[in-house]
Design a protein around this motif. Structure first.
Motif, PDB file in Angstrom:
ATOM      1  N   ASP A 101      30.210  43.172  32.655  1.00 34.15           N
ATOM      2  CA  ASP A 101      28.720  43.807  33.732  1.00 34.15           C
ATOM      3  C   ASP A 101      28.618  42.443  34.484  1.00 34.15           C
ATOM      4  O   ASP A 101      27.461  42.945  34.684  1.00 34.15           O
ATOM      5  N   ARG A 102      29.600  41.653  34.547  1.00 26.08           N
ATOM      6  CA  ARG A 102      28.699  40.168  34.943  1.00 26.08           C
ATOM      7  C   ARG A 102      27.543  39.696  34.440  1.00 26.08           C
ATOM      8  O   ARG A 102      26.594  39.497  34.760  1.00 26.08           O
ATOM      9  N   LYS A 103      27.488  39.869  33.179  1.00 25.45           N
ATOM     10  CA  LYS A 103      25.528  39.691  32.764  1.00 25.45           C
ATOM     11  C   LYS A 103      25.749  38.081  32.673  1.00 25.45           C
ATOM     12  O   LYS A 103      25.067  37.455  33.242  1.00 25.45           O
ATOM     13  N   VAL A 104      26.955  37.430  31.812  1.00 24.54           N
ATOM     14  CA  VAL A 104      26.798  36.118  31.873  1.00 24.54           C
ATOM     15  C   VAL A 104      27.368  35.405  33.187  1.00 24.54           C
ATOM     16  O   VAL A 104      26.246  34.028  33.862  1.00 24.54           O
ATOM     17  N   ALA A 105      28.510  35.486  33.914  1.00 28.36           N
ATOM     18  CA  ALA A 105      28.301  35.753  35.513  1.00 28.36           C
ATOM     19  C   ALA A 105      27.541  34.754  36.041  1.00 28.36           C
ATOM     20  O   ALA A 105      27.146  34.369  36.557  1.00 28.36           O
ATOM     21  N   GLU A 106      26.653  36.167  36.751  1.00 36.60           N
ATOM     22  CA  GLU A 106      24.594  35.889  37.065  1.00 36.60           C
ATOM     23  C   GLU A 106      23.855  35.424  36.375  1.00 36.60           C
ATOM     24  O   GLU A 106      23.698  34.178  36.984  1.00 36.60           O
ATOM     25  N   LEU A 107      24.376  35.083  35.163  1.00 38.02           N
ATOM     26  CA  LEU A 107      23.366  34.282  34.310  1.00 38.02           C
ATOM     27  C   LEU A 107      23.508  33.206  34.682  1.00 38.02           C
ATOM     28  O   LEU A 107      23.094  31.709  34.926  1.00 38.02           O
ATOM     29  N   TYR A 108      24.730  32.347  34.671  1.00 36.52           N
ATOM     30  CA  TYR A 108      25.375  30.895  34.879  1.00 36.52           C
ATOM     31  C   TYR A 108      26.007  30.770  35.916  1.00 36.52           C
ATOM     32  O   TYR A 108      26.215  30.099  37.150  1.00 36.52           O
ATOM     33  N   GLY A 109      24.863  31.549  37.049  1.00 34.72           N
ATOM     34  CA  GLY A 109      24.945  31.590  38.696  1.00 34.72           C
ATOM     35  C   GLY A 109      26.601  31.413  39.157  1.00 34.72           C
ATOM     36  O   GLY A 109      27.087  30.029  40.201  1.00 34.72           O
ATOM     37  N   MET A 110      27.820  32.297  38.757  1.00 32.87           N
ATOM     38  CA  MET A 110      29.134  32.557  38.984  1.00 32.87           C
ATOM     39  C   MET A 110      29.803  33.409  40.134  1.00 32.87           C
ATOM     40  O   MET A 110      30.331  32.959  40.418  1.00 32.87           O
ATOM     41  N   ILE A 111      28.883  34.216  40.011  1.00 29.93           N
ATOM     42  CA  ILE A 111      28.952  35.463  41.580  1.00 29.93           C
ATOM     43  C   ILE A 111      28.428  34.564  42.703  1.00 29.93           C
ATOM     44  O   ILE A 111      27.271  34.018  42.795  1.00 29.93           O
ATOM     45  N   HIS A 112      29.336  34.294  43.675  1.00 25.55           N
ATOM     46  CA  HIS A 112      28.855  34.068  44.834  1.00 25.55           C
ATOM     47  C   HIS A 112      29.454  34.602  45.641  1.00 25.55           C
ATOM     48  O   HIS A 112      30.335  34.562  46.391  1.00 25.55           O
TER      49      HIS A 112
END
Length: 208
Positions: A101-112
């Motif tokens: 669900d990209r929760k952690v990726a969004e939290l850590y700014g990993m989605i560009h």
């Protein structure tokens, strides 16, 4: 959320290939090499996961726990690990976060978004035992990470913390280090009885 150096690494609870974890509890008193990859069953990511597994003794020697992440499921991760082991001649044992669900990726700014709206780029976070972010690096999807550099910066951070020094460009363990300008000559005499080379008043080099 834009994470900066010295920020506390955000905690999270999530499923991984080795079971559910609470990140801060899992990290414990260790350093963490937390890194994201775009997708399972892709070529660059396979080599990176394999290299991390191959370097397990080097990470352990530095009290570092690797933690991978992508937006694939645990089931996909577990299938992929078999491929990583087979193609990279290794045994991958560290956990990989399943961030569907990209929760952690969004939290850590990993989605560009300029790279992908759904897949994580190749982010690196080096996190110390106090859960502080000490280093960040971001690689594009097409470029694999330099693991020599990752180990080098961990060595540099740990050396700096232990000995109150800074490290010069291209520093490697065993090279001379820098006495920071914040340390007076009088204090330096106590901290560094071996002496130092004063190249400039602000540039003092010593051996450890």
């Amino acid at each position: 959320m834009s994470l900066k150096l010295s920020d506390t690494a955000p905690n999270f609870q999530i499923a991984t290939t080795t079971g559910d974890i609470d990140f801060h509890q899992w990290a414990g008193d260790s350093w963490v090499f937390f890194f994201s990859h775009p997708a399972d069953f892709t070529p660059v990511c396979t080599t990176e996961m394999g290299r991390t597994a191959q370097l397990a003794p080097e990470f352990a020697r530095r009290n570092v726990k690797p933690l991978g992440l992508s937006t694939d499921s645990v089931e996909e991760h577990l299938k992929w690990i078999k491929d990583v082991d087979a193609t990279q001649n290794t045994t991958l044992e560290f956990p990989i976060v399943a961030d569907a669900d990209r929760k952690v990726a969004e939290l850590y700014g990993m989605i560009h978004p300029g790279q992908s709206d759904t897949a994580a780029v190749r982010s690196v976070f080096i996190i110390d035992p106090q859960k502080k972010i000490r280093l960040t690096m971001t690689y594009p999807m097409s470029v694999g990470r330099n693991f020599d550099e990752i180990l080098r910066v961990i060595d540099a951070l740990q050396t700096s913390d232990k000995s109150r020094v800074a490290t010069p460009a291209d520093w490697r363990p065993g090279d001379k280090v820098i006495i920071p300008p914040s340390i007076s000559n009088d204090e330096a005499k106590t901290l560094f009885p071996q002496g130092w080379d004063e190249i400039r008043s602000y540039l003092r080099m010593t051996s450890l």
